[in-house]
Design a protein around this motif. Sequence first.
Motif, short mmCIF file in Angstrom:
data_model
loop_
_atom_site.label_atom_id
_atom_site.label_comp_id
_atom_site.label_asym_id
_atom_site.label_seq_id
_atom_site.Cartn_x
_atom_site.Cartn_y
_atom_site.Cartn_z
N VAL A 61 3.08 0.40 -8.29
CA VAL A 61 2.82 -0.92 -8.85
C VAL A 61 2.50 -0.77 -10.34
N ALA A 62 3.26 -1.46 -11.19
CA ALA A 62 3.02 -1.42 -12.63
C ALA A 62 1.93 -2.43 -13.02
N GLU A 63 1.45 -2.33 -14.26
CA GLU A 63 0.36 -3.21 -14.70
C GLU A 63 0.77 -4.67 -14.74
N ASP A 64 2.09 -4.95 -14.89
CA ASP A 64 2.56 -6.34 -14.90
C ASP A 64 2.92 -6.84 -13.50
N GLY A 65 2.68 -6.03 -12.47
CA GLY A 65 2.96 -6.43 -11.10
C GLY A 65 4.34 -6.05 -10.61
N THR A 66 5.20 -5.49 -11.48
CA THR A 66 6.52 -5.02 -11.03
C THR A 66 6.33 -3.84 -10.08
N VAL A 67 7.17 -3.77 -9.05
CA VAL A 67 7.03 -2.74 -8.02
C VAL A 67 8.27 -1.86 -8.00
N ARG A 68 8.07 -0.56 -8.09
CA ARG A 68 9.14 0.42 -7.96
C ARG A 68 8.95 1.15 -6.63
N THR A 69 10.00 1.17 -5.82
CA THR A 69 9.92 1.79 -4.50
C THR A 69 10.98 2.89 -4.41
N SER A 93 17.44 -11.31 -4.41
CA SER A 93 17.73 -11.72 -5.78
C SER A 93 16.68 -11.24 -6.78
N ARG A 94 15.51 -10.82 -6.32
CA ARG A 94 14.46 -10.34 -7.23
C ARG A 94 14.33 -8.82 -7.17
N THR A 95 15.29 -8.16 -6.57
CA THR A 95 15.27 -6.70 -6.43
C THR A 95 16.49 -6.10 -7.12
N LYS A 96 16.28 -5.04 -7.88
CA LYS A 96 17.36 -4.31 -8.52
C LYS A 96 17.44 -2.91 -7.92
N GLU A 154 16.16 4.12 -4.78
CA GLU A 154 15.10 3.61 -5.65
C GLU A 154 15.41 2.18 -6.04
N THR A 155 14.40 1.32 -5.95
CA THR A 155 14.55 -0.09 -6.32
C THR A 155 13.38 -0.52 -7.18
N THR A 156 13.60 -1.54 -8.00
CA THR A 156 12.51 -2.22 -8.69
C THR A 156 12.57 -3.69 -8.29
N ALA A 157 11.39 -4.31 -8.14
CA ALA A 157 11.36 -5.68 -7.64
C ALA A 157 10.24 -6.47 -8.30
N ARG A 158 10.49 -7.75 -8.47
CA ARG A 158 9.47 -8.71 -8.87
C ARG A 158 9.08 -9.49 -7.61
N ARG A 159 8.04 -9.04 -6.97
CA ARG A 159 7.66 -9.59 -5.67
C ARG A 159 6.86 -10.87 -5.83
N TRP A 160 6.92 -11.70 -4.77
CA TRP A 160 6.12 -12.92 -4.76
C TRP A 160 4.65 -12.60 -4.51
N ALA A 161 4.40 -11.53 -3.77
CA ALA A 161 3.01 -11.17 -3.45
C ALA A 161 2.93 -9.67 -3.28
N LEU A 162 1.77 -9.11 -3.62
CA LEU A 162 1.57 -7.67 -3.50
C LEU A 162 0.97 -7.35 -2.14
N THR A 163 1.73 -7.62 -1.10
CA THR A 163 1.33 -7.27 0.27
C THR A 163 2.52 -6.63 0.96
N TRP A 164 2.23 -5.71 1.88
CA TRP A 164 3.27 -4.98 2.60
C TRP A 164 2.87 -4.81 4.07
N LEU A 165 3.86 -4.79 4.94
CA LEU A 165 3.68 -4.43 6.34
C LEU A 165 4.75 -3.39 6.65
N ILE A 166 4.34 -2.14 6.78
CA ILE A 166 5.28 -1.02 6.79
C ILE A 166 5.36 -0.43 8.20
N PRO A 167 6.53 -0.48 8.86
CA PRO A 167 6.68 0.22 10.14
C PRO A 167 6.76 1.72 9.90
N VAL A 168 6.07 2.48 10.72
CA VAL A 168 6.02 3.93 10.60
C VAL A 168 6.64 4.55 11.84
N GLY A 169 7.45 5.59 11.64
CA GLY A 169 8.17 6.18 12.76
C GLY A 169 9.48 5.46 12.97
N ALA A 170 10.13 5.76 14.08
CA ALA A 170 11.44 5.19 14.38
C ALA A 170 11.66 5.27 15.88
#
Length: 662
Positions: A61-69, A93-96, A154-170
Motif C-alpha cells: 500500500v502506497a502513501e496515496d492509497g494505491t495498491v501494488r499486488t 477498470s481501476r486495475t492495471k 503484478e498489478t496496481t490498483a486504485r481501490r474503493w476501500a483498503l479491505t481484503w478477504l483472502i482465501p488461503v490454500g486451494a
Amino acid sequence: MRRGLLAVPVALLALHAGGGPAEAARIPTWARGIVEESARAPHPDPYWNWRILFRESTVSVAEDGTVRTTRREVRQILDASIDEDAARVFFDSRTKIERLRAWHVPPERRRARRARGRDAIDVATGESFLSDDATRVLPVENLEKGSLVLIEAETTARRWALTWLIPVGASVPTLRERVVFEVPAGFTLISEWLRLDGPEPERSGGRHVWELVDLPGLRPEQLAPSHAERLPLLAVAVLAGNARIEPATFSTWKELGAWASRLVAEQQAEREALAAWQPDAPEPPAAVEELARRVRDRVRYVSVELGKNGWRPRPVAETLATSWGDCKDKAALLGALLDERGIRSWPVAVNLSERNAVPSRVPVIGAFDHMIVAVAAEGLGLDESRFGGALGDGGPLGPLLFFDPTDVYVPLGSLSSMLIGKRALVLAGDASRLVTLPGDDPRWHVREATLDGVMTGDGALAISWSGRYRGEPARIEWRTLRGSSRQQREDLERFWREIWPRAGSIEYEGDMDERTGMFVESASVTVRPPVLGEWQDLPLLPVPGWWLPHPRIGSRRRVGVAFGYPRTLRLRATWRGLDERWVLPAEVSRTIDGARARTSARRRDDGVVEVETEIVLERRTFAVDELRTLRRFLSTCRSVEGVSASRPAQPNTPGSSSPSDE
C-alpha cells in the motif's frame, strides 16, 4: 452486488508443475530454490493430479492509497492427463496489469520455456449482465507429468476501500503459502482468520507476513460444504491514520455500514414517481406484503456492476422507469417505498454464496455479495406463525423482518436456505450493526403431508395425497413447478411407480399460497391389483427420497455433513380396506443430538389403519466426530421412510401361482 472488485483479485493461476533441474538463468531468482527442491518434495497421495508447491501474495500500500499486488506461484503436474493450462489474473477498470509471465520447466530438462506474452487474451468474467470485471489469460502448453509451471503477476490498483478477504490454500494440496502486507509509516493493519485458527503475522516495521505449510487438499464429498466454504480466509483492513487518501478505510463494522448507508441514501432522494407504486392497502402488514411483492415481481433482476456501482444502487426513479435492477437497486427501491408509508427499513448486506465468510471484528467489504431488506417489525402486528421464519433480533433497532426482493420463489415471512443463519450487516448509518439472519430452525422449513388410501376387494388401490410446505421446501417445490409443471408431476409419478409399479397416471395440482406463505399440492392415483395372487407387503407411508438426502458416509470421510437447512417432515396416512390379516409395523424411533425420527401405526376400532411419521433435523451440520452416530440415525430413517404392512403368505394350492406384483 460486487464481491470480486472489493476482495483481493487473487490470481487463480490454473497451472501445474513437477520436478527436475532447470537452467537458473531462464527462470526468476525467487523460484530457483523451489525448482531445485521440487524433486525432494514428499510424494503426494495419488488421488491428486497436481499440487501447489509454493504461493506468495504481496500487497504493498502506497502513501496515496494505491495498491501494488505481486503474486508468485509454482505448481506441479502429477498426472500425464494434464497437458495444457493457463495463467489467469483478474482485473477491472481501476486495475492495471503491470506484468503477467509464466515459465514451463519440463521434467528432466535444464532449459525452461517461457510462455509467449503475445498469446495472452482478455476475457469478460462474472455473471453480471454488465460488469468491468475481466481476466487476462496466458496459455501454457505441452505440459507433462513432472512439469513445473512458474507464475509471476503484478498489478496496481486504485481501490474503493483498503479491505481484503483472502482465501488461503486451494482444492489441491498446498505445501507452502505466504501472504505479505506492506504499509507505510503511520498506517496500521488489523486482521482476523476465519475457518482456521491461523498464525499471527510476523511484523517488521510496516511489513506483516503470514506463512502456512502443508495445507491439505479438499476432496469432494456428498452433502459437504463447497470447496470455497472450506478454504480458510484471512481478513485484512488497512487504516490510513491521519493521511487523506481516496480509498475508504474502516476500523469497525459501524464505520463500514455508515459509508455504505450513504451510498444507498444518495440514490433514494428523488421520490416523485413513487406515489404511483403505492398500494391501496391502508395499514401494515398488508401494505408491506404488497410493496414487497411488487418490487420482487415487477422489477426484473438484471445485475450491473460497473466501478463503484458494485455497492451503489441506481437512483430509485431510474429503477422504477426501467423496471429492472439488481439486488441493491431492488433493496433501495423497496426501502424508499416503505419510507413513504412511514415504515422504517434498512438495506442489509449478506454473503449469498458462502457461509462463515463475515469476520466478527475486521470490517471487510468483500465479505458480502448480496443485499436484502430489513423492515422494522415493531407495531406491524405480524403473526409469528406466518412471519416467524424471517423475524430476527436487530438489537437497538428492535425486531426486524427480513426479505429478499430478488428471490421470486420466497414470499414475505420466509428466507431461503442460502440466507438463514448467516451473519449480515444492517446498513443503518451510525446504528449499523452485524446481526444473525433468522430462519435456522426446523419450525420454519416444514413438509406436512397426508395420504389417504383404500384397498378394494380385488386388491386395487386408490390413493390421494395432499401436502403443505413452508420455507425452503416450499421454495423448492414452487421453483420446480414454475420451471415445468410437467416435470413436477412426472417426478412424483416416477416416485410412486417405484413404490407401486402398477400405478397409473396421476392427477396433480400445486400452487404457492402467498396469503399463508405455504406451497400447497394435491395428487391422486389408482394402482392396479397384482397380476397374480395378492399383496403381501404394502407400503403404508412412503417418504420421497429428496425430502431427506442420505449421503454416503464412509470410514475415510474427513469432512462433516451439511444438509443445507434444518427441517421437519411430518406425515400421516389412513388406510381403509386392510383386514385383520395385515400385520402392522412395530414402532421405530431414534433420537440423537440434533435429530430425531419416529414412526408408528395402529388400527382403530372401526378397522381404519393410521400411520404417523415424523423426522426432525434440528440443525444443518454434523461434524466429523458425529458421523458414526449420524450414519446410524439415517439407517433408522430409511426404516421410517419405508414403513410397510405385511400379510403372511397363504399356502399354495395345486395349480396356483405365488403372489406377484409385476
